[in-house]
Write a protein that holds these residues in place. Structure first.
Motif, PDB file in Angstrom:
ATOM      1  N   ARG A 180     -37.688   6.524  -7.197  1.00 25.58           N
ATOM      2  CA  ARG A 180     -37.045   5.211  -7.062  1.00 25.58           C
ATOM      3  C   ARG A 180     -35.557   5.354  -7.363  1.00 25.58           C
ATOM      4  O   ARG A 180     -35.169   5.963  -8.359  1.00 25.58           O
ATOM      5  N   GLU A 181     -34.753   4.798  -6.503  1.00 20.65           N
ATOM      6  CA  GLU A 181     -33.295   4.890  -6.639  1.00 20.65           C
ATOM      7  C   GLU A 181     -32.803   4.315  -7.961  1.00 20.65           C
ATOM      8  O   GLU A 181     -31.909   4.875  -8.581  1.00 20.65           O
ATOM      9  N   GLU A 182     -33.361   3.178  -8.386  1.00 23.53           N
ATOM     10  CA  GLU A 182     -32.895   2.564  -9.636  1.00 23.53           C
ATOM     11  C   GLU A 182     -33.195   3.467 -10.834  1.00 23.53           C
ATOM     12  O   GLU A 182     -32.421   3.516 -11.793  1.00 23.53           O
ATOM     13  N   VAL A 234     -31.264   7.376 -14.927  1.00 25.21           N
ATOM     14  CA  VAL A 234     -31.465   8.674 -15.567  1.00 25.21           C
ATOM     15  C   VAL A 234     -30.275   9.597 -15.357  1.00 25.21           C
ATOM     16  O   VAL A 234     -29.828  10.268 -16.295  1.00 25.21           O
ATOM     17  N   PHE A 235     -29.749   9.632 -14.141  1.00 19.80           N
ATOM     18  CA  PHE A 235     -28.698  10.598 -13.836  1.00 19.80           C
ATOM     19  C   PHE A 235     -27.310  10.023 -14.026  1.00 19.80           C
ATOM     20  O   PHE A 235     -26.494   9.940 -13.109  1.00 19.80           O
ATOM     21  N   SER A 236     -27.058   9.686 -15.270  1.00 19.79           N
ATOM     22  CA  SER A 236     -25.731   9.312 -15.741  1.00 19.79           C
ATOM     23  C   SER A 236     -25.526  10.102 -17.025  1.00 19.79           C
ATOM     24  O   SER A 236     -26.495  10.586 -17.619  1.00 19.79           O
ATOM     25  N   VAL A 237     -24.314  10.238 -17.450  1.00 22.53           N
ATOM     26  CA  VAL A 237     -24.047  10.979 -18.684  1.00 22.53           C
ATOM     27  C   VAL A 237     -24.801  10.329 -19.854  1.00 22.53           C
ATOM     28  O   VAL A 237     -25.459  11.010 -20.642  1.00 22.53           O
ATOM     29  N   ALA A 238     -24.743   9.000 -19.926  1.00 21.22           N
ATOM     30  CA  ALA A 238     -25.449   8.287 -21.004  1.00 21.22           C
ATOM     31  C   ALA A 238     -26.955   8.483 -20.890  1.00 21.22           C
ATOM     32  O   ALA A 238     -27.645   8.649 -21.911  1.00 21.22           O
ATOM     33  N   GLY A 239     -27.491   8.477 -19.677  1.00 23.92           N
ATOM     34  CA  GLY A 239     -28.929   8.657 -19.477  1.00 23.92           C
ATOM     35  C   GLY A 239     -29.410  10.029 -19.903  1.00 23.92           C
ATOM     36  O   GLY A 239     -30.451  10.165 -20.559  1.00 23.92           O
TER      37      GLY A 239
END
Length: 167
Positions: free
Chosen positions: A120-122, A127-132
């Motif tokens: 799922r794109e959302e 998930v694929f952020s620095v914070a994630g």
């Protein structure tokens, strides 16, 4: 942490989390070709390192299982080594992912699709952020810290000489 029937919830927690750690390492080795960790390391030309990291984790977690079944003072050191190695390899993988988020996202997507799982794109965006990435590593680190704390408090169960261990 002990209840009246004599169940030691700390040891139960150690058994469960150690089985999880060993099982996860074994699963990762068995299905290596569909894991995002292998894809990420391979993209850097370090595919062999995947087997070293996962194999070492499996060896440490399986050895801790042995010492949970047959307590000995070395079990405390093995347990702390398993926890520490898992934390360090997690930090290294997180750093690699953060260094190239788009490639990690692709590797993760391919890994999920190869196992027949939905993507799922959302979820990918979260998930694929620095914070994630660092947030999920932080949660893992909290679990590992809890394991280390419980292990250390149960060191007498392993027969560790408290005078020697504390020195």
């Amino acid at each position: 942490m002990t209840v009246s029937r004599g169940r030691d919830w700390g040891l139960i927690f150690l058994w469960l989390t150690t089985f999880w750690g060993a099982g996860k390492a074994l699963e990762t080795l068995v299905r290596f070709s569909t894991t995002s960790d292998f894809a990420i390391l391979s993209s850097h030309g370090w595919g062999g390192l995947f087997f070293v990291l996962s194999g070492t984790q499996l060896l440490l977690w399986a050895t801790l299982l042995y010492y949970l079944a047959r307590p000995a003072p070395a079990g405390v050191a093995i347990g702390l080594a398993a926890i520490g190695f898992t934390a360090l390899s997690g930090a290294a993988m997180s750093a690699l992912v953060v260094a190239d988020l788009p490639a990690a996202r692709i590797a993760y997507t391919v890994s999920r699709e190869a196992r027949g799982l939905r993507v799922r794109e959302e979820t990918l965006d979260a998930v694929f952020s620095v914070a994630g990435i660092w947030g999920s590593y932080g949660v893992s680190l909290l679990l590992l810290a809890l394991m280390a704390s419980v292990l250390w408090r149960r060191r007498r169960w392993f027969g560790a000489d408290i005078a020697t261990v504390d020195a």
